[in-house]
Design a protein around this motif. Sequence first.
Motif, PDB file in Angstrom:
ATOM      1  N   SER A   1       0.817  -1.210   0.000  1.00  0.00           N
ATOM      2  CA  SER A   1       0.000   0.000   0.000  1.00  0.00           C
ATOM      3  C   SER A   1       0.851   1.260   0.000  1.00  0.00           C
ATOM      4  O   SER A   1       0.364   2.339  -0.279  1.00  0.00           O
ATOM      5  CB  SER A   1      -0.976   0.010   1.165  1.00  0.00           C
ATOM      6  OG  SER A   1      -0.267   0.108   2.378  1.00  0.00           O
TER       7      SER A   1
ATOM      8  N   ASP B   1       6.050   3.227  -3.792  1.00  0.00           N
ATOM      9  CA  ASP B   1       6.284   4.558  -4.370  1.00  0.00           C
ATOM     10  C   ASP B   1       5.694   4.707  -5.763  1.00  0.00           C
ATOM     11  O   ASP B   1       5.097   5.735  -6.085  1.00  0.00           O
ATOM     12  CB  ASP B   1       7.787   4.866  -4.411  1.00  0.00           C
ATOM     13  CG  ASP B   1       8.352   5.152  -3.035  1.00  0.00           C
ATOM     14  OD1 ASP B   1       7.558   5.381  -2.105  1.00  0.00           O
ATOM     15  OD2 ASP B   1       9.591   5.153  -2.911  1.00  0.00           O
ATOM     16  N   ASP B   2       5.856   3.700  -6.595  1.00  0.00           N
ATOM     17  CA  ASP B   2       5.326   3.780  -7.958  1.00  0.00           C
ATOM     18  C   ASP B   2       3.813   3.882  -7.968  1.00  0.00           C
ATOM     19  O   ASP B   2       3.225   4.637  -8.736  1.00  0.00           O
ATOM     20  CB  ASP B   2       5.771   2.567  -8.788  1.00  0.00           C
ATOM     21  CG  ASP B   2       7.254   2.604  -9.115  1.00  0.00           C
ATOM     22  OD1 ASP B   2       7.841   3.714  -9.085  1.00  0.00           O
ATOM     23  OD2 ASP B   2       7.816   1.529  -9.398  1.00  0.00           O
ATOM     24  N   GLU B   3       3.203   3.121  -7.089  1.00  0.00           N
ATOM     25  CA  GLU B   3       1.743   3.159  -6.995  1.00  0.00           C
ATOM     26  C   GLU B   3       1.269   4.529  -6.510  1.00  0.00           C
ATOM     27  O   GLU B   3       0.318   5.107  -7.045  1.00  0.00           O
ATOM     28  CB  GLU B   3       1.265   2.067  -6.045  1.00  0.00           C
ATOM     29  CG  GLU B   3      -0.242   1.936  -5.981  1.00  0.00           C
ATOM     30  CD  GLU B   3      -0.656   0.816  -5.044  1.00  0.00           C
ATOM     31  OE1 GLU B   3      -1.632   1.046  -4.300  1.00  0.00           O
ATOM     32  OE2 GLU B   3      -0.031  -0.257  -5.050  1.00  0.00           O
ATOM     33  N   LEU B   4       1.940   5.048  -5.486  1.00  0.00           N
ATOM     34  CA  LEU B   4       1.584   6.367  -4.961  1.00  0.00           C
ATOM     35  C   LEU B   4       1.806   7.454  -6.009  1.00  0.00           C
ATOM     36  O   LEU B   4       0.991   8.367  -6.151  1.00  0.00           O
ATOM     37  CB  LEU B   4       2.401   6.680  -3.701  1.00  0.00           C
ATOM     38  CG  LEU B   4       2.064   5.863  -2.466  1.00  0.00           C
ATOM     39  CD1 LEU B   4       3.044   6.163  -1.344  1.00  0.00           C
ATOM     40  CD2 LEU B   4       0.640   6.131  -2.020  1.00  0.00           C
TER      41      LEU B   4
ATOM     42  N   GLY C   1       1.735   7.075  -9.266  1.00  0.00           N
ATOM     43  CA  GLY C   1       0.686   6.908 -10.271  1.00  0.00           C
ATOM     44  C   GLY C   1      -0.632   7.498  -9.808  1.00  0.00           C
ATOM     45  O   GLY C   1      -1.360   8.139 -10.574  1.00  0.00           O
ATOM     46  N   GLU C   2      -0.941   7.282  -8.536  1.00  0.00           N
ATOM     47  CA  GLU C   2      -2.165   7.836  -7.964  1.00  0.00           C
ATOM     48  C   GLU C   2      -2.104   9.367  -7.952  1.00  0.00           C
ATOM     49  O   GLU C   2      -3.072  10.046  -8.299  1.00  0.00           O
ATOM     50  CB  GLU C   2      -2.333   7.300  -6.543  1.00  0.00           C
ATOM     51  CG  GLU C   2      -3.674   7.562  -5.930  1.00  0.00           C
ATOM     52  CD  GLU C   2      -3.792   6.900  -4.564  1.00  0.00           C
ATOM     53  OE1 GLU C   2      -4.237   7.611  -3.636  1.00  0.00           O
ATOM     54  OE2 GLU C   2      -3.449   5.716  -4.432  1.00  0.00           O
ATOM     55  N   ALA C   3      -0.954   9.907  -7.553  1.00  0.00           N
ATOM     56  CA  ALA C   3      -0.779  11.362  -7.535  1.00  0.00           C
ATOM     57  C   ALA C   3      -0.871  11.940  -8.948  1.00  0.00           C
ATOM     58  O   ALA C   3      -1.463  13.004  -9.154  1.00  0.00           O
ATOM     59  CB  ALA C   3       0.559  11.723  -6.901  1.00  0.00           C
TER      60      ALA C   3
ATOM     61  N   SER D   1      -2.582  10.721 -11.436  1.00  0.00           N
ATOM     62  CA  SER D   1      -3.997  10.686 -11.822  1.00  0.00           C
ATOM     63  C   SER D   1      -4.763  11.840 -11.189  1.00  0.00           C
ATOM     64  O   SER D   1      -5.606  12.473 -11.833  1.00  0.00           O
ATOM     65  CB  SER D   1      -4.638   9.365 -11.404  1.00  0.00           C
ATOM     66  OG  SER D   1      -4.133   8.315 -12.165  1.00  0.00           O
ATOM     67  N   GLU D   2      -4.466  12.094  -9.931  1.00  0.00           N
ATOM     68  CA  GLU D   2      -5.124  13.206  -9.249  1.00  0.00           C
ATOM     69  C   GLU D   2      -4.729  14.543  -9.865  1.00  0.00           C
ATOM     70  O   GLU D   2      -5.562  15.438  -9.992  1.00  0.00           O
ATOM     71  CB  GLU D   2      -4.782  13.186  -7.760  1.00  0.00           C
ATOM     72  CG  GLU D   2      -5.432  12.046  -7.011  1.00  0.00           C
ATOM     73  CD  GLU D   2      -4.995  11.957  -5.557  1.00  0.00           C
ATOM     74  OE1 GLU D   2      -4.311  12.880  -5.059  1.00  0.00           O
ATOM     75  OE2 GLU D   2      -5.356  10.965  -4.901  1.00  0.00           O
TER      76      GLU D   2
ATOM     77  N   ARG E   1      -3.804  15.064 -13.003  1.00  0.00           N
ATOM     78  CA  ARG E   1      -4.508  15.158 -14.290  1.00  0.00           C
ATOM     79  C   ARG E   1      -5.952  15.558 -14.057  1.00  0.00           C
ATOM     80  O   ARG E   1      -6.491  16.416 -14.753  1.00  0.00           O
ATOM     81  CB  ARG E   1      -4.429  13.842 -15.040  1.00  0.00           C
ATOM     82  CG  ARG E   1      -5.127  13.877 -16.391  1.00  0.00           C
ATOM     83  CD  ARG E   1      -5.055  12.560 -17.118  1.00  0.00           C
ATOM     84  NE  ARG E   1      -4.249  12.523 -18.293  1.00  0.00           N
ATOM     85  CZ  ARG E   1      -4.415  13.251 -19.383  1.00  0.00           C
ATOM     86  NH1 ARG E   1      -5.344  14.158 -19.431  1.00  0.00           N
ATOM     87  NH2 ARG E   1      -3.647  13.108 -20.436  1.00  0.00           N
ATOM     88  N   SER E   2      -6.552  14.954 -13.065  1.00  0.00           N
ATOM     89  CA  SER E   2      -7.939  15.270 -12.729  1.00  0.00           C
ATOM     90  C   SER E   2      -8.077  16.734 -12.307  1.00  0.00           C
ATOM     91  O   SER E   2      -9.043  17.411 -12.703  1.00  0.00           O
ATOM     92  CB  SER E   2      -8.417  14.341 -11.617  1.00  0.00           C
ATOM     93  OG  SER E   2      -9.735  14.633 -11.254  1.00  0.00           O
TER      94      SER E   2
END
Length: 145
Positions: A5, A8-11, A13-15, A17-18, A20-21
């Motif tokens: 959870s 770093d890569d997942e975080l 990627g999530e950041a 996406s946020e 871009r949003s």
Amino acid sequence: MSQSSLDDDELFGEAASEMRSDVEESLDAARSELPDSDDVWETDADNVLGVLNGLRSALDAGEAEDHLRDAKKWFTMGQRADAFDDADDLEEAIGDLEELVEEMEEAADQVGDLTATVPDLRGSLDEAETETEEAEDDGDEADEE
């Protein structure tokens, strides 16, 4: 919390996406603040000065500039962080909106110049008309003598 959870890569990627949003939301908000084309095109004014004042008001981008600034800020941040896989669409949308806002500002400046000029021009024309009438009256009086 598990180790997966906090990857770093997942975080990242999530950041991304946020981010871009956030850019897309700011662009949508900027577009929604722009005047309707009918507000710029149609008028119910009784004279030219009323038309110009209405047009100048209609050309006010309002909060669109602030939203555009936010979009550019988040886009620049994401771009520098190399957070976007494909950001060409965002860059194009920002450029198009920025161009439209600049065009509106230029038009508003031109309308503002006309708004200041037209009353002066009307006054000058009124004076010229009065002088012409007076000259004609003087000429008529001279003919009668």
